[in-house]
Design an enzyme around this catalytic site. Sequence first.
Site, PDB file in Angstrom:
ATOM      1  N   HIS A   1       0.846  -1.432  -0.298  1.00 53.18           N
ATOM      2  CA  HIS A   1       0.287  -0.002  -0.464  1.00 53.18           C
ATOM      3  C   HIS A   1       0.404   1.511  -0.355  1.00 53.18           C
ATOM      4  CE1 HIS A   1      -3.222  -2.856   0.777  1.00 53.18           C
ATOM      5  NE2 HIS A   1      -2.768  -3.092   2.173  1.00 53.18           N
TER       6      HIS A   1
HETATM    7  O1  RIB Z   1      -5.299   0.286   4.637  1.00 54.04           O
HETATM    8  C1  RIB Z   1      -3.622   0.330   4.413  1.00 54.04           C
HETATM    9  C2  RIB Z   1      -2.994   0.722   4.869  1.00 54.04           C
HETATM   10  O2  RIB Z   1      -3.456   0.958   6.786  1.00 54.04           O
HETATM   11  C3  RIB Z   1      -1.737   1.575   4.524  1.00 54.04           C
HETATM   12  O3  RIB Z   1      -1.368   2.289   4.723  1.00 54.04           O
HETATM   13  C4  RIB Z   1      -1.719   0.622   6.682  1.00 54.04           C
HETATM   14  O4  RIB Z   1       0.006   0.625   6.769  1.00 54.04           O
HETATM   15  C5  RIB Z   1      -1.940   0.846   7.536  1.00 54.04           C
HETATM   16  O5  RIB Z   1      -2.301   1.747   7.282  1.00 54.04           O
END
Ligand code: RIB
Length: 313
Positions: A243
């Site tokens: 992500h």
């Molecule tokens: O949903 C994914 C996000 O939530 C990413 O930034 C992960 O690190 C959590 O913070």
Amino acid sequence: MSPRKIIIDTDPGQDDAVAILLALASPEDVEVLGITAVAGNVPLPLTEKNARIVCEVAGRPDVKVFAGCDAPLIRPLVTAEHVHGKTGLDGPARPDPTMPLQDQHAVDFIIETLRTQPSDTITLCPLGPLTNIATAFQKAPDIVERVHQIVLMGGGFFEGGNITPSAEFNIYVDPEAAEVVFRSGVSIVMCPLDVTHKALTDRTWIEKMESLGTLAGHMVAGWTDFFERFDVAKYGSTGAPLHDPCVIAYLIDPKLFDGRFINVEIETKSDLTLGMTVADWWRVTDRKPNALFLNSVHRDGLFDLLSERIARL
Ligand code: RIB
Ligand code: CA
């Protein structure tokens, strides 16, 4: 072209850790003015500690790390140990960091930086809940127009949610903060689940990281190996979605991504859909576009970039 001046706002988090390493390995593209920790994946004492652990893995104990908000604007904190482990950075063991945590509050660092650096030169890179950013905007409204751009990981639309059926974690934890940011008028690029779920690791890449024979390569392999188990079990996917690295990769090579400039609003009232990013992808309303919503990535190009840059550390 001179590197972009950025502040990384983060809640490490294995994927945050890879994003921070990517940024620190790319001085020709980004100049990291500071790293501001926020409560999110795990409570603040752990996210600030993990941010320092990551800087030491990168061989950068000089980076300024600040602790920020320890809870959302008005709601109780929701964490994600079920995804990231109880430390928030489960994977290969690392000693406690020895580099200092800055005394200044992260919110004050954000405000001071935006007031002292030339206007329109700072990019904010939130990788967690938007509490620090929203608090800075509320405490010092004069800084809002001085921000060059916000490139964030958060939200989702066609992909649905990952913490509820309709909400992505970063937005869900502090929807009021997200509303402040998305209504601020600042230029926003968002990396929602619609794009990050296409940025999946695979065994070949994880083994390639391990084969670098470096501390950074070993840690990236270990972190992503740990991190993938949740998504593989939940989605039946073949790897872990990176992500947060999408945010930094976009800064380095925006051509790796594609999306649409649309209106995105945040659900802050409904218990059923709290934290949903309501993306007007088909432009069926007259709501003003306020964010570049990325929904596609050149996956191999992204991982080639990650491989090349992590190998530098
Ligand atoms: O949903 C994914 C996000 O939530 C990413 O930034 C992960 O690190 C959590 O913070
Ligand atoms: Ca994160």
